[in-house]
Write a protein that holds these residues in place. Structure first.
Motif, short mmCIF file in Angstrom:
data_model
loop_
_atom_site.label_atom_id
_atom_site.label_comp_id
_atom_site.label_asym_id
_atom_site.label_seq_id
_atom_site.Cartn_x
_atom_site.Cartn_y
_atom_site.Cartn_z
N ARG A 18 12.31 2.66 -21.20
CA ARG A 18 11.10 2.51 -22.01
C ARG A 18 10.54 1.09 -21.94
O ARG A 18 9.32 0.90 -21.82
CB ARG A 18 11.38 2.90 -23.46
N ALA A 19 11.40 0.09 -22.01
CA ALA A 19 10.92 -1.29 -21.96
C ALA A 19 10.21 -1.58 -20.65
O ALA A 19 9.17 -2.26 -20.62
CB ALA A 19 12.08 -2.26 -22.17
N ALA A 20 10.77 -1.07 -19.54
CA ALA A 20 10.15 -1.30 -18.23
C ALA A 20 8.83 -0.55 -18.11
O ALA A 20 7.88 -1.04 -17.48
CB ALA A 20 11.10 -0.88 -17.12
N LEU A 111 2.44 8.79 -21.74
CA LEU A 111 2.17 10.08 -21.09
C LEU A 111 1.98 9.94 -19.59
O LEU A 111 2.26 10.89 -18.84
CB LEU A 111 0.93 10.73 -21.72
N SER A 112 1.51 8.81 -19.11
CA SER A 112 1.28 8.69 -17.67
C SER A 112 2.60 8.79 -16.89
O SER A 112 2.62 9.25 -15.74
CB SER A 112 0.57 7.37 -17.33
N PHE A 113 3.71 8.42 -17.51
CA PHE A 113 5.00 8.52 -16.83
C PHE A 113 5.52 9.96 -16.84
O PHE A 113 6.30 10.34 -15.98
CB PHE A 113 6.01 7.59 -17.49
N ARG A 114 5.07 10.73 -17.78
CA ARG A 114 5.45 12.14 -17.87
C ARG A 114 4.56 13.01 -16.99
O ARG A 114 5.02 13.96 -16.34
CB ARG A 114 5.37 12.60 -19.33
N GLU A 115 3.26 12.68 -16.93
CA GLU A 115 2.28 13.55 -16.28
C GLU A 115 1.66 12.96 -15.02
O GLU A 115 1.03 13.67 -14.24
CB GLU A 115 1.16 13.88 -17.28
#
Length: 267
Positions: A18-20, A111-115
């Protein structure tokens, strides 16, 4: 000012902690351009009667992007489906979709990391050259000024606008309840946003409203993603919402996401 190059090195990586992820979003925000910096003529988008077009004689190609999700046998969401619809001069010219595995849980603001993987995969299948992306999601109205419209816009270096149905962060400068059609209210940064307080992030835009004192439609929250300023973002979103609350390219992408999901499950 010259447009920045695409930044595939900033693509969302779901394996980051999450921090990255948050650090990458701050890098995305620093690379983003939140003022008008595009080559297409905006008149065909904001003025339907305009006869102007792009330099090659065609109206701008606007690409609407929306997401859906597929579930496994246990009923858990395990794949993202990205639906992309390209519209030119009010006509759909191409539709593509892509499915990728979900590798991160739902976390507001990330959300961009999920989608993002599914979106980039779908955009890679698009044969037409987009002039503008319209996302069902946030742009600069985001904790770190890097919603999904900003993240993907910077990675692809395509002018982008975020159109969200709810307000993720920031403070409206005026009341947003029961606004009349065409009204816009500025959304400014507050303590939750990595920006000086009072910075204009975008607008609450009232694209449709009931003719009744007893019920009302909430506004959309429109913000620049990349290479588009807040006023232009609001102008385009309002003008493209000709018959429905959502701008037409986003509405078409939403509809196609449902269709593509059904077709994928049936196959």
């Amino acid at each position: 000012m010259c447009a920045p190059p695409p930044r595939p090195d900033l693509a969302p990586d779901p394996e980051l902690d999450r921090a990255a992820m948050e650090a990458l979003q701050r890098e995305i925000a620093a690379a983003a351009v939140f003022v008008d910096e595009f080559t297409f003529d905006r008149e065909p988008l904001t003025n339907p009667l305009a006869a102007s077009a792009t330099a090659d004689g065609d109206p701008p190609t606007v690409v609407g992007i929306d997401q859906s999700f597929l579930t496994n046998e246990a009923g858990d969401q395990d794949r993202a489906l990205s639906a992309v619809v390209a519209v030119r001069g009010g006509e759909v010219i191409e539709r593509v979709a892509a499915v990728t595995d979900l590798e991160t849980p739902y976390i507001p603001g990330l959300l961009s990391f999920r989608e993002g993987g599914a979106i980039l995969a779908a955009l890679a299948e698009l044969s037409v050259e987009p002039d503008l992306f319209l996302f069902d999601g946030s742009g600069r109205i985001h904790f770190r000024q890097a919603g999904i419209a900003t993240h993907i816009g910077v990675v692809r270096d395509v002018p982008s606008i975020g159109v969200a149905k709810s307000l993720l962060c920031g403070t409206p400068r005026e009341e947003t309840a029961n606004l009349s059609t065409g009204t816009r209210v500025g959304i400014e940064a507050n303590a939750k946003v990595d920006a000086p307080e009072g910075t204009l992030l975008g607008y609450a835009v009232q694209t449709r409203q009931y003719d009744s004192p007893n019920r009302y439609i909430n506004p959309l929250y429109v913000s620049p993603g990349h290479r588009v300023g807040p006023e232009t973002a609001a102008d385009i979103a309002l003008a493209l919402a000709s018959s429905y609350k959502l701008p037409e390219p986003v509405r078409l992408a939403d509809s196609y996401a449902t269709e593509a999901k059904r077709d994928y499950v049936d196959s």
